[in-house]
Each structure stands twice: as C-alpha cells, then as structure tokens.
Design an enzyme around this catalytic site. Structure first.
Site, PDB file in Angstrom:
ATOM      1  N   GLU A  65      50.933  37.640  21.863  1.00 37.94           N
ATOM      2  CA  GLU A  65      51.762  37.107  22.793  1.00 37.94           C
ATOM      3  C   GLU A  65      52.362  38.033  23.689  1.00 37.94           C
ATOM      4  O   GLU A  65      52.398  38.015  24.856  1.00 37.94           O
ATOM      5  CB  GLU A  65      52.865  36.004  22.344  1.00 37.94           C
ATOM      6  CG  GLU A  65      53.639  35.154  23.473  1.00 37.94           C
ATOM      7  CD  GLU A  65      52.364  34.378  24.390  1.00 37.94           C
ATOM      8  OE1 GLU A  65      52.256  34.657  25.490  1.00 37.94           O
ATOM      9  OE2 GLU A  65      51.583  33.869  23.774  1.00 37.94           O
ATOM     10  N   GLU A  72      49.062  40.184  31.610  1.00 40.60           N
ATOM     11  CA  GLU A  72      49.162  39.034  32.757  1.00 40.60           C
ATOM     12  C   GLU A  72      50.180  39.608  33.616  1.00 40.60           C
ATOM     13  O   GLU A  72      50.112  39.638  35.038  1.00 40.60           O
ATOM     14  CB  GLU A  72      49.679  37.832  32.338  1.00 40.60           C
ATOM     15  CG  GLU A  72      48.898  36.982  31.335  1.00 40.60           C
ATOM     16  CD  GLU A  72      49.561  35.602  31.188  1.00 40.60           C
ATOM     17  OE1 GLU A  72      50.691  35.297  31.337  1.00 40.60           O
ATOM     18  OE2 GLU A  72      48.618  34.696  30.795  1.00 40.60           O
TER      19      GLU A  72
END
Length: 235
Positions: A65, A72
């Site tokens: 994550e 991102e």
C-alpha cells in the site's frame, strides 16, 4: 554514512508512513487491521514460525500500500489529465495491493480458522434454550430500534425514512440473523458462512451508495449486539 544523515533518513521514513496513514483511507484500514490481527493472535498459541509468517503477511500488505500510494502521488504530480499509461501504472500498483491482501487473507485462514472453530464450538455449547422464539424476539427488537434511530435521524435532517439514515436496517437484520444462526446451529463453520453473507449484505448497501460505511457498521454492531444479548441473557 554520517550519524546525522542516518537519523534524518530514519525520520523521513517514519514521516512517510505517518503521512500515508493520515492521508490515505486504505492505509488507515490496513493499519487498524494490522494492529487488530496482531492483538488477536495473542489469544492463540501460535508457534514462532506461525507468528513470523503472520508478521510477513501483514507487513507485505502495508508495504504494498505504501508503494501504491507513492506511485499514485508521483503520477498525479506528473500529469493531472487522463493518460492510458498513467491508468495502467495505477491499476498495476493497485493489483499488487490486492494480491498482498489475498495472501494475507489466505495466511490468516490457514493460521486461525481451525483454532477459531474449536474455540467457537466450546463457547456455543454453553448457550442454552436458543431457538426460533429468541430469533423472532431479536429481529423484532432490531426492527424497532432501527426504525426509532431512522426516525430520530429523519427529524434532524429530513429526507426519507428508508433511504440512508442513522443505521443500515438491512445490515442490522442480516447480522442479527447471522448471530442467531450461530447460536442455533452451534457450528463454527455455519457461523462463518452466515456472517459472510451478512457482510455481503452490508457491503452491497455501501456499494449502492444507499448507506455510508459508518451506517453499515453501526447496523452490523446493532444487529449482532441485540442477538447476543437476547440469546445469552434470555437463553
């Protein structure tokens, strides 16, 4: 490497983890889940190898994550518009998190399922007089409380009685029935199936944008709590 540089690098790394937890909803979930799973493992007699396996699975999800968040943010910094390669990069990084999560779920199943089933069977056999009557009483109470909470919320904000509301009535009933099935069947595997179906009901209410996640969780807690109180205290 100078001592000052090492400390500075360590501080930056810690700040990165904290920033990800603070800004990313998924990281908050993974962080809470990691703490919960590790605390939960203390109640079971895991061997050293089993505990190390659990830690690797939990850490793998969090690290995935973190990489996903970094990718991102980097893409968002480079381009604000749509680009197929940017979408591909984000999808691939999200896929890595998904695989890590599946790995963690399988690991948890292999480590805890037999232990939970054995523990739940011991607890369930202690509950007496559980049956259809108590189930109907529990369902009736859940319905009354759900309508009351929705009515209270409606007086505050207006709108529809059945669209949204303070709690999810579907989630409350689903989890109440799942808990009732658990007490009646006194079988850990059947209980797991029942609560799995209840979870899908709650998830569908969120996916359909009928309820917020907190409302679905509130319904699940309400339904489960009422069933437990009825079966344990009145049974």
């Amino acid at each position: 490497m100078k001592r000052g540089n090492f400390i500075k690098s360590f501080n930056h790394a810690v700040q990165g983890i904290i920033s990800a937890i603070h800004s990313e909803r998924n990281m908050k979930f993974h962080y809470a889940a990691a703490l919960g799973v590790i605390a939960f493992s203390l109640f079971f007699n895991l061997s050293r190898i089993e505990f190390i396996t659990l830690l690797f699975a939990v850490t793998f999800v969090i690290v995935s994550e973190l990489f996903n968040t970094a990718i991102e943010r980097t893409i968002d910094m480079i381009t604000e518009g749509y680009h197929p390669l940017a979408k591909l990069a984000k999808d691939v990084s999200a896929g890595a998190v998904l695989l890590a999560g599946i790995n963690a779920a399988v690991t948890g199943y292999l480590l805890f399922f037999d232990r939970i089933i054995s523990f739940s069977d011991v607890v369930l056999v202690r509950i007496k007089n559980s049956g259809p009557h108590l189930t109907l009483v529990a369902i009736a109470i859940v319905l009354i409380l759900t309508v009351g909470l929705k009515l209270h919320k409606w007086h505050e904000s207006g709108g529809s009685y059945f669209q949204g509301g303070a709690v999810s009535g579907h989630s409350a009933l689903a989890f109440c029935m799942a808990a009732s099935i658990t007490f009646i069947s006194m079988n850990g595997f059947i209980a797991a199936l029942a609560f799995g179906l209840a979870f899908l009901v709650a998830e569908s209410r969120i996916e359909g944008e009928i309820h917020k996640p907190i409302e679905a969780v509130a319904g699940a807690v309400l339904g489960t709590a009422i069933a437990v109180i009825i079966f344990v205290w009145m049974g």
